[in-house]
Design a protein around this motif. Structure first.
Motif, PDB file in Angstrom:
ATOM      1  N   GLU A  22      -6.298   0.083   7.287  1.00 10.22           N
ATOM      2  CA  GLU A  22      -6.652   0.360   5.884  1.00 10.22           C
ATOM      3  C   GLU A  22      -6.345  -0.799   4.944  1.00 10.22           C
ATOM      4  O   GLU A  22      -6.627  -0.713   3.745  1.00 10.22           O
ATOM      5  CB  GLU A  22      -5.890   1.596   5.363  1.00 10.22           C
ATOM      6  CG  GLU A  22      -6.208   2.880   6.066  1.00 10.22           C
ATOM      7  CD  GLU A  22      -5.233   3.149   7.204  1.00 10.22           C
ATOM      8  OE1 GLU A  22      -5.022   4.322   7.519  1.00 10.22           O
ATOM      9  OE2 GLU A  22      -4.703   2.183   7.774  1.00 10.22           O
ATOM     10  N   PHE A  29      -8.819  -1.993  -3.469  1.00 10.33           N
ATOM     11  CA  PHE A  29      -8.558  -0.903  -4.419  1.00 10.33           C
ATOM     12  C   PHE A  29      -7.495  -1.325  -5.440  1.00 10.33           C
ATOM     13  O   PHE A  29      -7.668  -1.148  -6.643  1.00 10.33           O
ATOM     14  CB  PHE A  29      -8.105   0.345  -3.644  1.00 10.33           C
ATOM     15  CG  PHE A  29      -7.807   1.533  -4.511  1.00 10.33           C
ATOM     16  CD1 PHE A  29      -8.826   2.334  -5.004  1.00 10.33           C
ATOM     17  CD2 PHE A  29      -6.490   1.866  -4.826  1.00 10.33           C
ATOM     18  CE1 PHE A  29      -8.545   3.443  -5.799  1.00 10.33           C
ATOM     19  CE2 PHE A  29      -6.210   2.967  -5.622  1.00 10.33           C
ATOM     20  CZ  PHE A  29      -7.236   3.762  -6.104  1.00 10.33           C
ATOM     21  N   SER A 281      -2.650   3.787  -4.021  1.00  4.69           N
ATOM     22  CA  SER A 281      -2.709   2.540  -3.257  1.00  4.69           C
ATOM     23  C   SER A 281      -1.711   2.570  -2.105  1.00  4.69           C
ATOM     24  O   SER A 281      -2.014   2.140  -0.994  1.00  4.69           O
ATOM     25  CB  SER A 281      -2.372   1.338  -4.139  1.00  4.69           C
ATOM     26  OG  SER A 281      -3.274   1.229  -5.184  1.00  4.69           O
ATOM     27  N   ILE A 286      -7.236   5.466   1.789  1.00  2.00           N
ATOM     28  CA  ILE A 286      -8.292   4.606   1.246  1.00  2.00           C
ATOM     29  C   ILE A 286      -9.088   4.062   2.423  1.00  2.00           C
ATOM     30  O   ILE A 286      -8.578   3.278   3.213  1.00  2.00           O
ATOM     31  CB  ILE A 286      -7.707   3.435   0.439  1.00  2.00           C
ATOM     32  CG1 ILE A 286      -6.649   3.938  -0.548  1.00  2.00           C
ATOM     33  CG2 ILE A 286      -8.787   2.695  -0.321  1.00  2.00           C
ATOM     34  CD1 ILE A 286      -5.817   2.819  -1.138  1.00  2.00           C
TER      35      ILE A 286
END
Lengths: 300, 225
Positions: A22, A29, A281, A286
């Motif tokens: 990720e 992000f 985050s 994500i």
């Protein structure tokens, strides 16, 4: 034997910071959201800036905003130099535009690291110039921009990768830093609250939300008690609950809800936004469809 | 069993992790820096929690010789500032304060109220929230200054610090209302008050939904020069 132990510890720590799949999505992000929130926050007070950050602030002299802060010894020589060089008229509006432009570059991922360094310096100069009007958001933005400098944010979905064909390999899990940072912050905040009786009987929650501008002062005592206790427990237990996979989703939901509550009751929208971004985050799922492969890719 | 599985995973990870010497050095340096950074964050959070507890609950200044070395000092301060680590994170902790704000009342020569405002030109929600931060700061600053005034057997430098603090408070109040006062027709003087909400007693609050009571922590009246 001792050397072997040290080597083993080193390997374990290195393993803890191993790259996960990720990571590119996290970097993208974090970079984009931090840039957007910083820009929105700046523009959301643009009509008020002439009161406290301009060549001649309307409220009172710029110096009164930072003279009582630890930044005085750094800012005063800069302001003295600018004054002597006759640059204050140019610098104050110019620096705001520069800050906005560097943030745009960070969002787009163009010359990302130099622009992140510049935006961090400008953010500190601008916001510490009115240090006594600062609140939690400003420090979190400094930390966020510092992480934008430290993390290889330009290696993921950025114009840098398209235009300069930079090496996209990432060999360290920077997401772990954000995770540990958040866990420390909430844990100690939970401990501090737990030592205050007000958080157990609802008084501290009432003090935080009661305002002459809203009706939250009339919140029933039982709700205040429940909110106070749940805030203490959530913050204190956050590191354990968010690390443990089965409770992670629920913990994230609870902490995001808490920050939405803070935004609504205390009008701290920018602060809540940056906290939600940090939480998502660090621990959110994500995922972006990507062809970017990280070195030693491992699933979380 | 779990431990053996982890060892196996680490071994596999190390085997796959065949980097050049330079990459290995770089990675080790990054790791060292990250450990240093996270240690500072941990220390700052630990220290500030302990320090606030000592100050608020025990009314004493905390000093632990070894830990004092790691506290924010002039050698490490730039790093604290650039990394944003010099913070209490903006979360409420011990001793939450009630809302504070500054109110200015503009008066004519007979002392009649011409106008009153508490936003002082701030139009945006963000600006107004920040201005409340300043009111909170002033509230704490006034309270600390009052405590300093109670000290006896003080030297000249202490007296100068106290005088500086009192001047700062008065000047801040003076500036806050001055520009607006000059714009108001027939305004001869203006009064600036730092207002705070009176905390309620939770035992007595119950279903009591009365509007919060207010009190002025400090007020000054200035003539327009």
């Amino acid at each position: 034997m001792q050397f072997k132990n040290i080597l083993s510890l080193y390997s374990r720590i290195l393993f803890f910071f191993r790259v996960v799949s990720e990571l590119p999505a996290f970097l993208f992000f974090f970079r984009v959201m931090v840039g957007i929130v910083a820009l929105l926050e700046l523009t959301s007070m643009s009509t008020d800036l002439d009161l406290f950050f301009s060549e001649n602030p309307k409220l009172f002299p710029q110096q009164l905003f930072y003279i009582q802060s630890p930044y005085f010894k750094y800012l005063q020589p800069i302001y003295n130099y600018l004054g002597e060089a006759g640059l204050t008229d140019f610098i104050n509006p110019g620096i705001l535009i520069m800050y906005g432009v560097t943030l745009l570059f960070v969002i787009l991922g163009l010359f990302t690291r130099p622009m992140a360094i510049l935006s961090l310096i400008l953010q500190l100069f601008i916001y510490k110039s009115f240090a006594k009007l600062n609140y939690g958001f400003d420090n979190f933005m400094t930390m966020s921009l510092f992480y934008c400098v430290l993390f290889p944010i330009g290696k993921s979905y950025s114009l840098d990768t398209v235009l300069f064909k930079i090496n996209e390999k990432i060999d360290f899990n920077y997401r772990r830093i954000l995770q540990i940072h958040l866990m420390i912050a909430y844990f100690f905040s939970g401990i501090a609250k737990a030592t205050d009786l007000g958080w157990w009987n609802g008084k501290s929650i009432w003090k935080a939300i009661a305002s002459v501008d809203n009706e939250f002062y009339s919140t029933p005592s039982i709700i205040l008690v429940l909110l106070g206790i749940s805030t203490v427990l959530l913050e204190f237990l956050y590191p354990f609950l968010v690390w443990f996979k089965p409770t992670r989703k629920y913990t994230l939901f609870a902490i995001v809800s808490m920050h939405i509550g803070i935004a609504i009751t205390m009008d701290l929208f920018a602060f809540s936004a940056i906290m939600i971004i940090w939480n998502l985050s660090a621990f959110g799922e994500i995922n972006l469809n990507t062809k970017t492969k990280t070195k030693n890719e491992v699933a979380l | 069993m779990e431990n053996a599985f982890n060892e196996e995973k680490i071994a596999l990870f190390l085997k796959d992790n065949k980097n050049s010497l330079w990459m290995k050095i770089k990675k080790s340096l990054v790791l060292l820096f990250v450990l240093f950074h996270l240690s500072l964050i941990f220390f700052q959070a630990f220290w500030s929690t302990l320090d606030v507890y000592w100050t608020v609950r025990l009314d004493k200044t905390l000093s632990i010789p070894i830990l004092d070395l790691f506290k924010q000092n002039e050698n490490i301060e730039p790093y604290y500032i650039f990394s944003g680590t010099n913070t209490g994170y903006g979360f409420y902790g011990i001793q939450t304060a009630t809302e504070k704000y500054l109110r200015t009342t503009y008066l004519n020569s007979a002392g009649n109220v011409l106008a009153s405002n508490r936003h002082h030109g701030f139009q945006t929600l963000n600006g107004r929230t920040r201005f409340k931060s300043y009111a909170s700061f002033l509230g704490n600053y006034i309270s600390d200054t009052e405590k300093l005034k109670e000290k006896t057997n003080v030297d000249e430098s202490f007296k100068k610090v106290l005088e500086f603090r009192q001047n700062y408070i008065k000047k801040s109040f003076k500036w806050i209302g001055m520009n607006n006062a000059k714009k108001i027709k027939n305004c001869e003087s203006y009064k600036v008050e730092l207002i705070s909400i009176v905390p309620v007693d939770m035992m007595e609050k119950g279903a009591n939904n009365e509007k919060p009571k207010l009190y002025a922590i400090q007020e000054y009246t200035f003539p327009i020069q």
